[in-house]
Write an enzyme that holds these catalytic residues in place. Structure first.
Site, PDB file in Angstrom:
ATOM      1  N   TYR A   1       0.853  -1.026  -0.121  1.00 15.50           N
ATOM      2  CA  TYR A   1      -0.250  -0.004   0.160  1.00 15.50           C
ATOM      3  C   TYR A   1       0.817   1.175  -0.168  1.00 15.50           C
ATOM      4  O   TYR A   1       1.015   2.617  -0.570  1.00 15.50           O
ATOM      5  CB  TYR A   1      -1.162   0.390   0.938  1.00 15.50           C
ATOM      6  CG  TYR A   1      -2.061   1.282   1.518  1.00 15.50           C
ATOM      7  CD1 TYR A   1      -2.888   1.140   0.488  1.00 15.50           C
ATOM      8  CD2 TYR A   1      -1.966   2.106   2.220  1.00 15.50           C
ATOM      9  CE1 TYR A   1      -3.647   2.525   0.227  1.00 15.50           C
ATOM     10  CE2 TYR A   1      -2.412   3.534   2.498  1.00 15.50           C
ATOM     11  CZ  TYR A   1      -3.433   3.377   1.406  1.00 15.50           C
ATOM     12  OH  TYR A   1      -3.878   5.007   1.621  1.00 15.50           O
TER      13      TYR A   1
ATOM     14  N   GLN B   1      -3.351  18.339   6.927  1.00 13.13           N
ATOM     15  CA  GLN B   1      -3.688  17.757   5.964  1.00 13.13           C
ATOM     16  C   GLN B   1      -5.045  17.686   5.594  1.00 13.13           C
ATOM     17  O   GLN B   1      -5.671  16.668   6.553  1.00 13.13           O
ATOM     18  CB  GLN B   1      -2.781  17.272   4.723  1.00 13.13           C
ATOM     19  CG  GLN B   1      -3.154  16.621   3.424  1.00 13.13           C
ATOM     20  CD  GLN B   1      -4.264  15.176   3.371  1.00 13.13           C
ATOM     21  OE1 GLN B   1      -4.490  14.721   4.464  1.00 13.13           O
ATOM     22  NE2 GLN B   1      -5.207  15.122   2.801  1.00 13.13           N
TER      23      GLN B   1
ATOM     24  N   TYR C   1      -8.665  17.008   2.607  1.00 17.62           N
ATOM     25  CA  TYR C   1      -9.031  16.626   1.526  1.00 17.62           C
ATOM     26  C   TYR C   1     -10.245  17.823   1.230  1.00 17.62           C
ATOM     27  O   TYR C   1     -10.996  17.924   2.237  1.00 17.62           O
ATOM     28  CB  TYR C   1      -9.256  15.054   1.599  1.00 17.62           C
ATOM     29  CG  TYR C   1      -8.158  13.744   0.764  1.00 17.62           C
ATOM     30  CD1 TYR C   1      -7.708  14.145   0.008  1.00 17.62           C
ATOM     31  CD2 TYR C   1      -7.934  13.181   2.136  1.00 17.62           C
ATOM     32  CE1 TYR C   1      -6.303  13.220   0.056  1.00 17.62           C
ATOM     33  CE2 TYR C   1      -7.100  12.221   2.161  1.00 17.62           C
ATOM     34  CZ  TYR C   1      -6.032  12.270   1.125  1.00 17.62           C
ATOM     35  OH  TYR C   1      -4.886  11.426   1.107  1.00 17.62           O
TER      36      TYR C   1
ATOM     37  N   THR D   1      -4.959  19.196  -0.231  1.00 14.90           N
ATOM     38  CA  THR D   1      -5.219  18.417  -1.050  1.00 14.90           C
ATOM     39  C   THR D   1      -6.021  18.086  -1.756  1.00 14.90           C
ATOM     40  O   THR D   1      -6.810  18.420  -1.996  1.00 14.90           O
ATOM     41  CB  THR D   1      -4.466  16.840  -0.340  1.00 14.90           C
ATOM     42  OG1 THR D   1      -3.801  16.647   0.441  1.00 14.90           O
ATOM     43  CG2 THR D   1      -4.505  15.703  -2.518  1.00 14.90           C
TER      44      THR D   1
ATOM     45  N   ARG E   1      -4.908   1.453  -7.671  1.00 11.27           N
ATOM     46  CA  ARG E   1      -4.267   1.132  -7.800  1.00 11.27           C
ATOM     47  C   ARG E   1      -3.834  -0.692  -7.437  1.00 11.27           C
ATOM     48  O   ARG E   1      -4.834  -1.009  -6.846  1.00 11.27           O
ATOM     49  CB  ARG E   1      -3.616   1.631  -5.748  1.00 11.27           C
ATOM     50  CG  ARG E   1      -3.423   2.768  -5.710  1.00 11.27           C
ATOM     51  CD  ARG E   1      -3.552   4.011  -4.218  1.00 11.27           C
ATOM     52  NE  ARG E   1      -3.550   5.012  -4.979  1.00 11.27           N
ATOM     53  CZ  ARG E   1      -3.899   5.349  -3.494  1.00 11.27           C
ATOM     54  NH1 ARG E   1      -4.205   5.295  -3.107  1.00 11.27           N
ATOM     55  NH2 ARG E   1      -3.993   7.409  -3.914  1.00 11.27           N
TER      56      ARG E   1
ATOM     57  N   LYS F   1      -1.715  21.220  -2.310  1.00 16.19           N
ATOM     58  CA  LYS F   1      -0.933  19.797  -2.487  1.00 16.19           C
ATOM     59  C   LYS F   1      -1.745  19.483  -3.501  1.00 16.19           C
ATOM     60  O   LYS F   1      -2.568  19.484  -3.388  1.00 16.19           O
ATOM     61  CB  LYS F   1      -0.919  19.472  -1.635  1.00 16.19           C
ATOM     62  CG  LYS F   1       0.108  18.261  -1.816  1.00 16.19           C
ATOM     63  CD  LYS F   1       0.005  16.969  -0.357  1.00 16.19           C
ATOM     64  CE  LYS F   1       1.308  16.414  -0.165  1.00 16.19           C
ATOM     65  NZ  LYS F   1       0.399  14.905  -1.256  1.00 16.19           N
TER      66      LYS F   1
ATOM     67  N   HIS G   1       1.138  12.950  -5.794  1.00 18.38           N
ATOM     68  CA  HIS G   1       0.471  12.393  -4.836  1.00 18.38           C
ATOM     69  C   HIS G   1       1.715  11.312  -4.531  1.00 18.38           C
ATOM     70  O   HIS G   1       0.935   9.993  -4.823  1.00 18.38           O
ATOM     71  CB  HIS G   1      -0.434  11.837  -5.207  1.00 18.38           C
ATOM     72  CG  HIS G   1      -1.790  11.947  -3.989  1.00 18.38           C
ATOM     73  ND1 HIS G   1      -2.077  12.646  -3.341  1.00 18.38           N
ATOM     74  CD2 HIS G   1      -2.142  10.865  -3.277  1.00 18.38           C
ATOM     75  CE1 HIS G   1      -3.095  12.678  -2.475  1.00 18.38           C
ATOM     76  NE2 HIS G   1      -2.308  11.450  -1.979  1.00 18.38           N
TER      77      HIS G   1
ATOM     78  N   ARG H   1       0.713   8.416  -7.136  1.00 16.89           N
ATOM     79  CA  ARG H   1      -0.511   7.432  -6.476  1.00 16.89           C
ATOM     80  C   ARG H   1      -1.893   7.576  -7.261  1.00 16.89           C
ATOM     81  O   ARG H   1      -3.521   7.362  -6.773  1.00 16.89           O
ATOM     82  CB  ARG H   1      -1.206   7.131  -5.226  1.00 16.89           C
ATOM     83  CG  ARG H   1       0.270   6.901  -4.609  1.00 16.89           C
ATOM     84  CD  ARG H   1      -0.085   6.944  -3.428  1.00 16.89           C
ATOM     85  NE  ARG H   1      -0.620   6.592  -1.922  1.00 16.89           N
ATOM     86  CZ  ARG H   1      -0.211   4.841  -1.454  1.00 16.89           C
ATOM     87  NH1 ARG H   1      -0.081   4.075  -2.599  1.00 16.89           N
ATOM     88  NH2 ARG H   1      -1.322   4.518  -1.188  1.00 16.89           N
TER      89      ARG H   1
END
Length: 388
Positions: free
Chosen positions: A24, A127, A129, A155, A164, A251, A275, A278
Site C-alpha cells: 500500500y 492536511q 482533502y 490536497t 492502484r 498540494k 501524489h 498514486r
C-alpha cells in the site's frame, strides 16, 4: 540489518510488514510509470561540483510560514501511518519535533488530531482533502485550529481516486481482502503484536471523531470513495480561505497555470506533487514539473515539492530545481515501520548528513544559496526543455 540509507529502511519495512501494508505504501497508480520516474528523474539531476570554496560554515536552517526549520524538510501527510508502527502518527510527530522540522497529520490518520498535537511541543501541520461532506471539513478545521495547528495543507489532486492495481493483489482490496489480511498478520507476529494488539484502536481517528462511531480499515476505501468530490473548483475553496487564518498550502500542483491560479487564490504555498505517483499514471514527475512552476511563481508564494525524495542529495536537487522545501512521504514511513520513532530520527539524521556533503561539494553555504547554479549545465538545459 545495517542501515546506511533510506533504501535500507525500505528493505527492513518489507521484512516486518504484512504485504498488504507494505505494498500500500510502496505502490502507485496503474502501471506505476510515474512512481518510478519520480525516483529516476530526480536521480538523473546532475549536481555541479565546485572545489576550494572554504565550506567550513554551513547553515541548513530556514524560515517557512513563520517557523524556523532545522533543515528545509517536513514530514508530509501519509494516510494510515498508525498502521505502520504502534500509534505511528505520534511516533513520527515526535521524531520530527526532535529534529526541528514540522510533521503533517493526514485527514485519514489512525491517531486523531487531539492525540497527536499534545504529544509534541512544536505546532504541527494538518492536511485536508476536498470532500463532499463539508460538515466533516469544517469540523476538522475547527478541531485543528483548537489543537494549535499552524499550517493547513489542502490536497486538491484527488477529485477521484486513482486505481492502484497492486492493492488488489496484496490484500488491501480485492476478493477476500479481510481474510487475506488476517492471514498475513498471523505470519508477521512482531507487527501483529506491536501494532495489531498494542496499537489499537485501528480506526480512522479524525473521521470517527466526527461520525461518532469507529471508521475502521474495512470502511476506509468505501468512505473516501463516496466522499471525493469531482465537482470541486477554486471558488469552492473560498470559504476555507476565509475560515483558516493561518498559512494555507495547496498540494497537488503540476502545471504552471495551476500554480498561477494558486497565487490568484491567495495561497501561501503550493506543493509540486503527483501524489507520489498514486493518482494519474503518466504525468510528469515532480522533478520534471518543478522548474517551469518555479519560473512561473517563484517569490510569489512558497514552493514545496514531494514525490521521489529518498536522500539528502535529493533534497538539494529539489531545492536547486526551484523548491523552498520538501515533504517526505514513503521514506519516513519505511523508517517508521522498521524502527518506530528512532528509525525516523535516524533517517532525518542521514538526510541532514547527506545534505551537508552535497552543499559542501556544490559550494553552497546556506539553503538560500542553493539554486540552478548548483546544477550542471546539462541538467539546466534539460529543465528548460520541459518548460511550456
Amino acid at each position: 540489518m545495517i542501515i546506511s540509507a533510506a533504501s535500507d529502511y525500505r528493505a527492513a519495512a518489507q521484512a516486518r510488514l504484512p504485504p498488504f501494508l507494505f505494498h500500500y505504501i510502496d505502490g502507485g497508480a496503474y502501471a506505476e510509470h510515474t512512481l518510478r520516474r519520480n525516483v529516476s528523474d530526480l536521480a538523473d539531476v546532475a549536481l555541479r561540483q565546485r572545489v576550494l570554496r572554504n565550506m567550513s560554515d554551513l547553515r541548513l536552517s530556514t524560515e517557512l510560514f513563520g517557523e524556523t526549520l532545522a533543515m528545509p524538510v517536513a514530514l508530509g501527510p501519509v494516510g494510515l501511518t498508525g498502521m505502520y508502527a504502534r500509534r505511528g502518527e505520534v511516533q513520527a510527530a515526535r521524531a520530527a519535533a526532535a529534529r526541528g522540522i514540522p510533521f503533517t497529520l493526514s485527514t485519514v490518520s489512525v491517531c486523531p488530531i487531539e492525540e497527536v498535537a499534545p504529544a509534541i511541543e512544536r505546532p504541527m501541520w494538518f492536511q485536508l482533502y476536498v470532500l463532499k461532506d463539508r460538515g466533516f471539513m469544517r469540523n476538522a478545521l475547527e478541531r485543528a485550529k483548537a489543537a494549535g495547528v499552524t499550517t493547513l495543507v489542502f490536497t486538491v489532486d484527488m477529485p477521484t481516486p486513482g486505481a492502484r492495481y497492486r492493492d488488489a493483489h496484496s490484500g488491501m482490496s480485492g476478493p477476500n481482502a479481510s481474510l487475506r489480511r488476517m492471514l498475513q498478520a498471523v505470519t508477521h507476529p512482531r507487527w501483529a503484536w506491536d501494532v495489531g494488539v498494542l496499537g489499537k484502536p485501528h480506526d480512522l481517528g479524525n473521521i470517527s471523531a466526527y461520525r461518532g462511531n469507529p471508521t475502521g480499515l474495512q470502511d476506509y476505501i468505501g468512505w473516501l470513495g463516496a466522499n471525493f468530490d469531482p465537482s470541486i473548483a477554486w471558488k469552492d475553496l473560498e470559504w476555507i480561505r476565509e475560515f483558516w487564518t493561518g498559512p494555507m498550502v495547496i498540494k497537488g500542483i503540476l502545471d504552471p497555470e495551476d500554480a498561477r491560479d494558486a497565487v490568484r487564490f491567495g495561497a501561501d504555498g503550493i506543493v509540486v506533487s503527483n501524489h507520489g505517483g498514486r493518482q494519474l499514471d503518466g504525468v510528469l514527475s515532480s522533478a520534471r514539473a518543478l522548474p517551469a512552476i518555479a519560473d512561473a511563481v517563484k517569490g510569489e508564494l512558497k514552493i514545496l515539492a514531494d514525490s521521489g525524495i529518498r536522500s539528502g542529495l535529493d533534497v538539494v536537487r529539489m531545492l536547486a530545481l526551484g523548491a523552498d522545501a520538501v515533504l517526505l512521504g514513503r521514506a519516513f514511513v519505511y523508517a517508521l515501520a522498521a524502527d518506530g520513532q528512532a528509525g525516523v530520527e535516524n533517517l532525518l539524521t542521514l538526510i541532514e548528513k547527506e545534505m551537508r556533503v552535497a552543499m559542501t561539494l556544490t559550494g553552497t553555504h546556506s539553503i538560500a544559496q542553493i539554486s540552478a547554479d548548483a546544477l550542471s549545465r546539462v541538467t539546466r538545459e534539460q529543465a528548460n526543455a520541459v518548460s511550456p
